[in-house]
Design a protein around this motif. Sequence first.
Motif, PDB file in Angstrom:
ATOM      1  N   ILE A  53      40.122  30.198   9.678  1.00 32.00           N
ATOM      2  CA  ILE A  53      40.425  31.613   9.901  1.00 32.00           C
ATOM      3  C   ILE A  53      40.642  31.861  11.391  1.00 32.00           C
ATOM      4  O   ILE A  53      41.530  32.616  11.808  1.00 32.00           O
ATOM      5  N   GLY A  54      39.821  31.212  12.215  1.00 28.44           N
ATOM      6  CA  GLY A  54      40.003  31.258  13.665  1.00 28.44           C
ATOM      7  C   GLY A  54      39.980  32.658  14.246  1.00 28.44           C
ATOM      8  O   GLY A  54      39.147  33.499  13.886  1.00 28.44           O
ATOM      9  N   GLU A  55      40.948  32.928  15.132  1.00 25.59           N
ATOM     10  CA  GLU A  55      40.974  34.198  15.858  1.00 25.59           C
ATOM     11  C   GLU A  55      41.278  35.389  14.962  1.00 25.59           C
ATOM     12  O   GLU A  55      41.028  36.535  15.344  1.00 25.59           O
ATOM     13  N   LEU A  56      41.788  35.155  13.737  1.00 27.69           N
ATOM     14  CA  LEU A  56      42.074  36.269  12.833  1.00 27.69           C
ATOM     15  C   LEU A  56      40.796  36.973  12.380  1.00 27.69           C
ATOM     16  O   LEU A  56      40.841  38.108  11.903  1.00 27.69           O
ATOM     17  N   ALA A  57      39.659  36.313  12.534  1.00 29.23           N
ATOM     18  CA  ALA A  57      38.384  36.942  12.187  1.00 29.23           C
ATOM     19  C   ALA A  57      38.086  38.139  13.084  1.00 29.23           C
ATOM     20  O   ALA A  57      37.265  38.991  12.729  1.00 29.23           O
ATOM     21  N   ALA A  58      38.744  38.214  14.245  1.00 26.35           N
ATOM     22  CA  ALA A  58      38.507  39.328  15.169  1.00 26.35           C
ATOM     23  C   ALA A  58      39.293  40.579  14.792  1.00 26.35           C
ATOM     24  O   ALA A  58      39.081  41.643  15.391  1.00 26.35           O
ATOM     25  N   LEU A  59      40.201  40.484  13.824  1.00 22.54           N
ATOM     26  CA  LEU A  59      40.999  41.646  13.440  1.00 22.54           C
ATOM     27  C   LEU A  59      40.123  42.706  12.771  1.00 22.54           C
ATOM     28  O   LEU A  59      39.246  42.392  11.973  1.00 22.54           O
ATOM     29  N   GLY A  60      40.380  43.961  13.104  1.00 24.52           N
ATOM     30  CA  GLY A  60      39.701  45.085  12.474  1.00 24.52           C
ATOM     31  C   GLY A  60      40.703  45.924  11.700  1.00 24.52           C
ATOM     32  O   GLY A  60      41.871  46.033  12.085  1.00 24.52           O
ATOM     33  N   PHE A  61      40.252  46.529  10.595  1.00 20.70           N
ATOM     34  CA  PHE A  61      41.155  47.281   9.729  1.00 20.70           C
ATOM     35  C   PHE A  61      40.576  48.666   9.412  1.00 20.70           C
ATOM     36  O   PHE A  61      39.399  48.777   9.066  1.00 20.70           O
ATOM     37  N   THR A  62      41.421  49.670   9.547  1.00 21.39           N
ATOM     38  CA  THR A  62      41.093  51.013   9.077  1.00 21.39           C
ATOM     39  C   THR A  62      42.179  51.424   8.094  1.00 21.39           C
ATOM     40  O   THR A  62      43.367  51.429   8.446  1.00 21.39           O
ATOM     41  N   VAL A  63      41.787  51.734   6.882  1.00 19.12           N
ATOM     42  CA  VAL A  63      42.728  52.007   5.801  1.00 19.12           C
ATOM     43  C   VAL A  63      42.750  53.500   5.495  1.00 19.12           C
ATOM     44  O   VAL A  63      41.699  54.125   5.327  1.00 19.12           O
ATOM     45  N   ARG A  64      43.948  54.062   5.432  1.00 20.81           N
ATOM     46  CA  ARG A  64      44.138  55.434   4.957  1.00 20.81           C
ATOM     47  C   ARG A  64      44.765  55.366   3.569  1.00 20.81           C
ATOM     48  O   ARG A  64      45.801  54.736   3.387  1.00 20.81           O
ATOM     49  N   ILE A  65      44.112  56.001   2.605  1.00 20.88           N
ATOM     50  CA  ILE A  65      44.614  55.958   1.234  1.00 20.88           C
ATOM     51  C   ILE A  65      45.570  57.131   1.034  1.00 20.88           C
ATOM     52  O   ILE A  65      45.156  58.270   0.829  1.00 20.88           O
TER      53      ILE A  65
END
Length: 269
Positions: A53-65
């Motif tokens: 997974i590497g550096e992609l583990a640092a990604l953050g997500f905010t979802v608007r439905i």
Amino acid sequence: MSTTAFLLHLSGPMQSWGERSRFNERDTSTAPTRSGLIGLISSALGRARDRPIGELAALGFTVRIDRPGRLLRDFHTVGGGMPRSLTVITAEGKRRSSDKATLISDRYYLADAAFTVAVTAPDAGLLDECAAALRDPVWPPYLGRRSCPPTAPLLLTTITGDPLEQLIKLPLARVKPNGETESVRVEFRSDAPLEHPEWPHLPAADQIYTEIQDDPVSFLPHHRRYQTRPVYRRHEQLPADQCGGYGTDYIDRLIEHLGPAPSPGSAPS
């Protein structure tokens, strides 16, 4: 200025974001999962499943439905009518007999759902790399399962300001309700508490809080592993005039809001 986030639009006839899928029942979460989003970006980058997974583990997500969609159940069968040499192999390594060859499963989907996602990371270079891959993916993107292609390009724009501010102001992929309704109720989900100056103060302890096991550790086909992460949810009222409709109406509203797409190689907006 450096990129602080990019925005994704996820919509299609069907989506399926498995959260607890086991054996003969394949569920879907009511919003994109962290594992599904990281998998989507990994696919765009052309990363094989055996890559860390590497550096992609640092990604953050905010979802608007934007549109929650409708839950759809697919009664699914596999292996029926095949000669025994082609039936499913059992745990003992044998072939199933013809009267037991058909395997039954229930697979669940979200029909006509739409989500807008703000993707953040401490490293602006990582965001630019991921955004470029989503603009020109190595492998075709899909919304949770390969049978669920998106109806439009995923990447909306890269941004340099407050990601939540941009997410709040962006047109909604839904039809404005009839009547004199001035606002619509919209749900936001994030792995961090959600606060904005225009929203009533709501301490993290009072926000809807759950934990789900969708944070990927490994995508190895025979050794997939996930860990638990927090999910904060809150509902807010957004102006009804922000509803952009469907199809070309929504695209026109996006262009009006974001401006024309930048030419290749130009600086992000």
